[in-house]
Scaffold this motif. Sequence first.
Motif, PDB file in Angstrom:
ATOM      1  N   ARG A  41      43.953  46.168  29.201  1.00 19.56           N
ATOM      2  CA  ARG A  41      42.958  45.167  29.577  1.00 19.56           C
ATOM      3  C   ARG A  41      43.561  44.009  30.353  1.00 19.56           C
ATOM      4  O   ARG A  41      42.849  43.267  31.024  1.00 19.56           O
ATOM      5  CB  ARG A  41      42.278  44.624  28.319  1.00 19.56           C
ATOM      6  CG  ARG A  41      41.504  45.669  27.540  1.00 19.56           C
ATOM      7  CD  ARG A  41      40.928  45.064  26.281  1.00 19.56           C
ATOM      8  NE  ARG A  41      40.408  46.088  25.390  1.00 19.56           N
ATOM      9  CZ  ARG A  41      39.973  45.842  24.151  1.00 19.56           C
ATOM     10  NH1 ARG A  41      40.028  44.612  23.680  1.00 19.56           N
ATOM     11  NH2 ARG A  41      39.499  46.826  23.408  1.00 19.56           N
ATOM     12  N   GLN A  74      38.712  43.260  39.791  1.00 18.87           N
ATOM     13  CA  GLN A  74      38.015  44.452  39.307  1.00 18.87           C
ATOM     14  C   GLN A  74      38.662  44.921  38.001  1.00 18.87           C
ATOM     15  O   GLN A  74      39.878  45.086  37.937  1.00 18.87           O
ATOM     16  CB  GLN A  74      38.103  45.576  40.337  1.00 18.87           C
ATOM     17  CG  GLN A  74      37.455  45.245  41.668  1.00 18.87           C
ATOM     18  CD  GLN A  74      37.625  46.361  42.678  1.00 18.87           C
ATOM     19  OE1 GLN A  74      37.888  47.508  42.324  1.00 18.87           O
ATOM     20  NE2 GLN A  74      37.499  46.031  43.953  1.00 18.87           N
ATOM     21  N   GLU A  75      37.837  45.132  36.982  1.00 17.92           N
ATOM     22  CA  GLU A  75      38.377  45.532  35.680  1.00 17.92           C
ATOM     23  C   GLU A  75      39.037  46.909  35.733  1.00 17.92           C
ATOM     24  O   GLU A  75      40.096  47.113  35.141  1.00 17.92           O
ATOM     25  CB  GLU A  75      37.257  45.541  34.634  1.00 17.92           C
ATOM     26  CG  GLU A  75      36.732  44.160  34.294  1.00 17.92           C
ATOM     27  CD  GLU A  75      35.738  44.215  33.155  1.00 17.92           C
ATOM     28  OE1 GLU A  75      36.027  44.893  32.151  1.00 17.92           O
ATOM     29  OE2 GLU A  75      34.675  43.583  33.264  1.00 17.92           O
ATOM     30  N   ARG A  76      38.432  47.855  36.404  1.00 17.15           N
ATOM     31  CA  ARG A  76      38.967  49.221  36.455  1.00 17.15           C
ATOM     32  C   ARG A  76      39.882  49.359  37.658  1.00 17.15           C
ATOM     33  O   ARG A  76      39.477  49.133  38.796  1.00 17.15           O
ATOM     34  CB  ARG A  76      37.822  50.227  36.545  1.00 17.15           C
ATOM     35  CG  ARG A  76      38.275  51.680  36.526  1.00 17.15           C
ATOM     36  CD  ARG A  76      37.073  52.613  36.462  1.00 17.15           C
ATOM     37  NE  ARG A  76      37.471  54.015  36.609  1.00 17.15           N
ATOM     38  CZ  ARG A  76      37.964  54.763  35.638  1.00 17.15           C
ATOM     39  NH1 ARG A  76      38.137  54.253  34.439  1.00 17.15           N
ATOM     40  NH2 ARG A  76      38.284  56.031  35.845  1.00 17.15           N
ATOM     41  N   ARG A  89      44.160  43.978  36.269  1.00 21.83           N
ATOM     42  CA  ARG A  89      42.981  44.071  37.131  1.00 21.83           C
ATOM     43  C   ARG A  89      43.437  44.220  38.579  1.00 21.83           C
ATOM     44  O   ARG A  89      44.624  44.070  38.896  1.00 21.83           O
ATOM     45  CB  ARG A  89      42.075  42.850  36.990  1.00 21.83           C
ATOM     46  CG  ARG A  89      41.402  42.748  35.620  1.00 21.83           C
ATOM     47  CD  ARG A  89      40.259  41.763  35.604  1.00 21.83           C
ATOM     48  NE  ARG A  89      39.593  41.764  34.309  1.00 21.83           N
ATOM     49  CZ  ARG A  89      38.424  41.199  34.073  1.00 21.83           C
ATOM     50  NH1 ARG A  89      37.786  40.557  35.051  1.00 21.83           N
ATOM     51  NH2 ARG A  89      37.868  41.241  32.870  1.00 21.83           N
ATOM     52  N   HIS A 130      42.524  42.987  42.636  1.00 24.47           N
ATOM     53  CA  HIS A 130      41.801  42.070  43.519  1.00 24.47           C
ATOM     54  C   HIS A 130      42.018  42.529  44.958  1.00 24.47           C
ATOM     55  O   HIS A 130      43.157  42.612  45.419  1.00 24.47           O
ATOM     56  CB  HIS A 130      42.313  40.644  43.352  1.00 24.47           C
ATOM     57  CG  HIS A 130      41.374  39.593  43.862  1.00 24.47           C
ATOM     58  ND1 HIS A 130      40.936  39.556  45.167  1.00 24.47           N
ATOM     59  CD2 HIS A 130      40.774  38.548  43.233  1.00 24.47           C
ATOM     60  CE1 HIS A 130      40.117  38.539  45.328  1.00 24.47           C
ATOM     61  NE2 HIS A 130      39.990  37.911  44.161  1.00 24.47           N
TER      62      HIS A 130
END
Length: 346
Positions: free
Chosen positions: A166, A139-141, A169, A171
Amino acid sequence: MTRTPLRAADLSAMLAANVPAFAAHVLPAGHRHGGHWRCGGVDGSPGQSLALHLHGDKAGVWHDFATGETGDALDLVAAVLFRGNTRDAMAWARQWLEVGNGTAAPSPPRKAPEAVQASAGADDAARRRKALALFLNGQERIAGTPAGEYLAARGIMLAELERQPRALRFHPECWCQEIGRPLPAMLAAITDGAGEHVGTHRTWLAEDGGGWRKAPLRDAKKTLGRYAGGFIPLWRGASGKPLRDAPAGEVVAMAEGIETALSVVLACPELRVFAAVALANMGSVVLPAAVSRVILCADNDGENPKAAALLERAADRFAAEGREVRIARPPVGKDFNDTLRAELPA
């Protein structure tokens, strides 16, 4: 009477009805573990991250916890034998199930004899692809996730920054070889100087009475892929540009771990900040000519001659490249995260 051709769903269901034999045939390097057939991935390598259900309503369903790939039995044939080609997988399934339509099934692509013994370069490329797939499946956020709560428990409030790094992430189900099941994990992208993804760092997490913490494992932090010469790019500093486009005279602060590096980011957001993953890797990180000064954010390791030698090696290497080198040590505690937490209100 004309017989209706078997559809993909029919073939998948028939493979699932024979899944123990099917699993051993398609993934011969795998092994039975409880109600699953386990292997390292769709490349057929030994391991645990891919799980194929052998019994019950989910028989034939598989999931690769390292990459997030999933599907039914026919999808597995396509992924393992035919590089995702479903039509060839259907032809193969008809032949294996002995329900052929009179046409010959294609043979899976065969490796040349010399390629059977995979070269180190090919193995490295495969690990890098798997590492990238794992990271992209996260998940990016991370705000509001166990990863965000874990960092907050370490005093690292990402909301204080303009944006989330960035390179991080979350998981929810990252395979952990040590305990043989998935755990939530914070993921971090490891890149080289050109910005290419070369590995993914995993920090497995577990919840206790005080919230989310590093999981109580022998090795709660591990890397998939490689990190030698690479780094985790956590902050771009004042320029906001990728490292390859850094302006002349750029300053880089480099810490060992993610939490220490993020603590430096919070204290000095104007700096470009990396995590080197390990102290031994600091002296191997490749930097462009635009970087004129390197700040090595060292831990207070006491009288540890090995740590001192590795730090000196890194400093000498960057100095030999004509860069100014400074060594910064935390005023409180073992590392800069200890300093950060010591400054928080009680």
